[in-house]
Design an enzyme around this catalytic site. Structure first.
Site, PDB file in Angstrom:
ATOM      1  N   ASP A   1       0.824  -1.209   0.000  1.00  0.00           N
ATOM      2  CA  ASP A   1       0.000   0.000   0.000  1.00  0.00           C
ATOM      3  C   ASP A   1       0.860   1.261   0.000  1.00  0.00           C
ATOM      4  OD1 ASP A   1       0.780  -0.600   2.723  1.00  0.00           O
ATOM      5  OD2 ASP A   1      -0.635   0.930   3.393  1.00  0.00           O
TER       6      ASP A   1
ATOM      7  N   GLU B   1       0.044  -1.214   5.612  1.00  0.00           N
ATOM      8  CA  GLU B   1       1.077  -0.824   6.575  1.00  0.00           C
ATOM      9  C   GLU B   1       0.924   0.640   6.957  1.00  0.00           C
ATOM     10  OE1 GLU B   1       5.134   0.522   8.001  1.00  0.00           O
ATOM     11  OE2 GLU B   1       3.930   1.299   6.361  1.00  0.00           O
TER      12      GLU B   1
HETATM   13 ZN   LIG Z   1       6.791   2.090   4.175  1.00  0.00          ZN
END
Ligand SMILES: [Zn+2]
Length: 402
Positions: free
Chosen positions: A72, A167
């Site tokens: 992401d 994340e």
């Molecule tokens: Zn990162």
């Protein structure tokens, strides 16, 4: 650059896993590409995680090592229609981004650019982030997999590959299945300058102040209404101006940082993040925040305040200090590639901090990414290549020392 073109922005307000469905487009692409180079168990699951195994090619009993990065990109900056640009043989001048010429990546702001003169660098085009965070890490791991499979002379134990979603919104490990992964140690590819590694992150809490005011019809509110929004504003204004904040701290200093405010006259909420390298300092920062807020609340006896804290992640050094060979092997691998190992504490968290506390000790390795979460984001191709080389050395160090 192909990976950077895929929009994989995660969403902090989503309750689904992954937080955005589009992250799976890259996860599926990676699983297919791994399959195509012969990593036959590679697959992306319903939550957008990619798991893959490269089998051992040695008789030795080598610990299982995992390499991990996130698919992401940060919600802070658009990740839609990313147009990566390869600047071949960079000449050392400021780079004006073509789609918004007000966006200039200058040598003054990013002196590390000078180390890339004569090498290739990649930027976005001016309207979006690049997404080198963490597609540089993804590309490095994919290149490692390809190299190892096409170079059987490189002796290694079992290698696991893990790509995670979300994340950037703190949920990268929410649905990770460590039993299934079955690794002994891991390395995230999510760091910055060539030669750096990170075994220390912030310890992190979230804190919420809720103010309950008193509502009334504004036409008849004299001596009745207590406006919670205004109290929230006063609390924010009462925070220290020259310390205690991200704008005024660096290196090993912690901070308290308001990240969201919402409310109506009757009730207002301020969300904070609290950060420090020493876990015990979090409580001190939170106590200080409470006292700032209580001082304001004294002036509003009819209003009340609630304060809540929740743990976000902890400094992974607490775990890695008990597993120093994970770092020692990495340093050895850097040195074999003529890199000068440099240790830098991360003023943030990584998937590695959570994985470490879940039982998978996991320091962070450089990728070359720079100016992350912004339109100025860039990455040096040389740094990415040196990271691949470091990983090739690393799997061999683990094999030799087993
Ligand atoms: Zn990162």
């Amino acid at each position: 650059m192909r990976y950077a073109r895929v929009d994989t922005q995660s969403d902090p307000h989503s309750e689904t896993s992954p937080t955005t469905e589009k992250q799976k487009n890259l996860s599926n692409m990676l699983a297919e590409e791994l399959q195509a180079i012969g990593v036959t168990d590679a697959h992306a699951n319903e939550f957008g995680y990619v798991y893959a195994t490269i089998s051992s090619n040695t008789n030795k009993n080598v610990p299982v090592i995992c390499f991990c990065s996130h698919v992401d990109t940060a919600p802070d900056c658009s990740g839609t229609h990313v147009k990566p640009i390869l600047h071949k043989n960079y000449n050392g001048e400021d780079i004006v981004l073509p789609d918004d010429t007000a966006q200039v990546i200058s040598v003054k702001d990013y002196p590390y650019l000078k180390e890339h003169i004569g090498h290739d660098i990649i930027t976005a085009s001016g309207l979006t982030l690049l997404g080198a965070d963490d597609k540089a890490g993804v590309a490095i791991i994919m290149d490692l997999a390809n190299y190892i499979i096409t170079h059987p002379e490189v002796k290694h134990g079992t290698i696991k590959i893990l790509f995670t979603p979300d994340e950037e919104v703190g949920k990268g490990t929410a649905k990770v299945d460590l039993k299934k992964l079955a690794a002994d140690y891991a390395y995230t590819l999510d760091g910055g300058e060539m030669g750096t590694y990170e075994d220390e992150t912030f310890s992190a809490d979230g804190a919420t102040i809720t103010i309950n005011g008193v509502s009334a019809h504004p036409g008849y509110a004299k001596d009745k209404m207590v406006n919670a929004i205004k109290i929230a504003g006063e609390i924010l204004a009462a925070l220290p101006k020259n310390e205690f904040s991200p704008e005024t701290t660096s290196r090993r200093e912690g901070y308290v940082h308001p990240v969201n405010i919402s409310g109506i006259a009757e009730k207002a909420t301020i969300e904070f993040i609290v950060r420090d390298f020493e876990t015990q300092n979090l409580t001190k920062h939170e106590a200080r925040l409470i006292s700032v807020a209580e001082n304001v609340m004294k002036n509003y006896p009819k209003a009340t305040m609630q304060f809540e804290v929740h743990e976000q992640y902890r400094n992974m050094k607490e775990v890695l200090d008990k597993n120093r060979h994970v770092i020692d092997n990495l340093i050895e691998a850097y040195k074999r590639g003529s890199l000068e190992p440099r240790n830098e504490p991360i003023r943030g968290g990584t998937d590695g901090s959570r994985l470490s506390f879940m039982g998978l000790p996991c320091p962070n390795v450089f990728t070359g990414m720079h100016a992350i979460h912004s339109k100025h984001e860039w990455v040096g191709v040389r740094d990415m290549e040196k990271a691949v080389e470091a990983l090739v050395n690393l799997v061999q160090v683990w094999e030799e020392k087993s």
